[in-house]
Design a protein around this motif. Structure first.
Motif, PDB file in Angstrom:
ATOM      1  N   GLY A 151       0.822  -1.213   0.000  1.00 12.38           N
ATOM      2  CA  GLY A 151       0.000   0.000   0.000  1.00 12.38           C
ATOM      3  C   GLY A 151       0.848   1.253   0.000  1.00 12.38           C
ATOM      4  N   LEU A 177       2.532   1.752  -3.428  1.00 14.07           N
ATOM      5  CA  LEU A 177       1.592   2.231  -4.441  1.00 14.07           C
ATOM      6  C   LEU A 177       1.246   3.696  -4.225  1.00 14.07           C
ATOM      7  N   LEU A 178       1.110   4.102  -2.946  1.00 11.70           N
ATOM      8  CA  LEU A 178       0.713   5.489  -2.682  1.00 11.70           C
ATOM      9  C   LEU A 178       1.838   6.461  -2.968  1.00 11.70           C
ATOM     10  N   THR A 179       3.086   6.111  -2.586  1.00 13.34           N
ATOM     11  CA  THR A 179       4.172   7.079  -2.808  1.00 13.34           C
ATOM     12  C   THR A 179       4.750   6.967  -4.211  1.00 13.34           C
ATOM     13  N   TRP A 180       4.844   5.731  -4.748  1.00 16.09           N
ATOM     14  CA  TRP A 180       5.382   5.471  -6.078  1.00 16.09           C
ATOM     15  C   TRP A 180       6.742   6.125  -6.270  1.00 16.09           C
TER      16      TRP A 180
END
Lengths: 125, 164
Positions: free
Chosen positions: B16, B19-22
């Motif tokens: 998670g 994916l959020l910071t990438w």
């Protein structure tokens, strides 16, 4: 490349909107609360997912800066996990409040089992 | 048992975070590892959410196969719902049927109930031991075996591999 992706994204958005429209029409047309919750849940879940896919395609720039795609992926997972649960709680509450099923209903195994004392009555808490 | 629980929740939180910071910056990844580890140790020390999951390659492959099956069912569900909602005569034949599951794990039952809710015309109302009560928008068979075969089997055989 970018324009093609944008067009595909817009098609996805259109399909998502159509799905959400179906949910709204279903809410109006269905005969009782149980069928309404059914149509509402399925169509709105897929509508939201398709809209997110469309937005992800439209905001795509290159592989380094696709952080929006990751965020949309997390959102899709949350929607798939939580949407059915909330609708289930609504439906169970409706059943606990003894809201009558529509006249079209053919069979109610849950009521039979409650009457036969196999299952406890769902409580309206 | 506890190690597995913490490890799986760590993986979920970490994915998670990624994916959020990438970003693959060293500082960002290290911060993510620290936060995920702290959260999974604090929150999942006593919970039993991931205890029954199988961490084998076969279970992992079945997880992806499950997602594909689920997506196909979700699209089918929506075509089905659209047809019923938009046709002028509204062909519905609703009822509440009883099905039985052989799954024992709580998490597997949660996923099964969620999947049933999102697949064509079925909606879980109540779970009691092995029995699930399902509102079916178009009842095809009223007895327990017929309904179980029609609704539960296709997910159950995949979930049995993922959760022992």
């Amino acid at each position: 490349m970018k324009e093609t992706l944008e067009i595909i994204g817009q098609i996805f958005l259109l399909m998502g909107s159509f799905s959400l429209l179906t949910a709204a029409i279903g809410l109006l047309r269905m005969p009782d609360v149980y069928n309404r919750v059914q149509t509402g849940t399925k169509a709105s879940t897929l509508g939201a997912i398709l809209s997110f896919i469309g937005l992800a395609l439209m905001t795509y720039e290159n592989w380094v800066e696709i952080n929006w795609v990751g965020r949309f992926a997390v959102l899709v997972v949350f929607i798939i996990l939580t949407n059915p649960v909330s609708s289930h709680v609504l439906m169970r509450a409706a059943y606990a409040m003894k809201i009558p099923l529509s006249k079209l209903t053919t069979v109610d195994k849950l009521r039979e089992d409650i009457n036969n004392k196999i299952v406890e009555e769902p409580k309206d808490e | 048992m506890k190690i597995k629980n913490i490890f799986v929740s760590f993986l979920v939180i970490m994915i998670g975070w990624m994916l959020l910071t990438w970003s693959l910056d060293m500082s960002s990844v290290l911060l993510g590892i620290g936060i995920s580890l702290a959260l999974s140790i604090v929150l999942c020390n006593s919970c039993t959410l991931f205890n029954e999951i199988n961490l084998t390659p076969k279970a992992f492959a079945y997880f992806f196969w499950y997602i594909i099956v689920f997506m196909i069912e979700l699209v089918k569900a929506n075509i089905d719902v659209t047809r019923r909602v938009l046709s002028p005569s509204m062909p519905i034949n609703p009822g509440i049927v009883k099905v039985e599951t052989t799954l024992k794990s709580k998490m597997a039952r949660l996923i099964l109930a969620n999947s049933i809710t999102l697949t064509p015309g079925t909606f879980t109302i109540e779970i009691n031991d092995d029995a699930m009560y399902i509102h079916w928008i178009d009842v095809e068979s009223e007895d327990v075996e017929g309904a179980t075969n029609a609704i539960v089997r296709k997910f159950e055989k995949l979930l049995e591999v993922m959760y022992g």
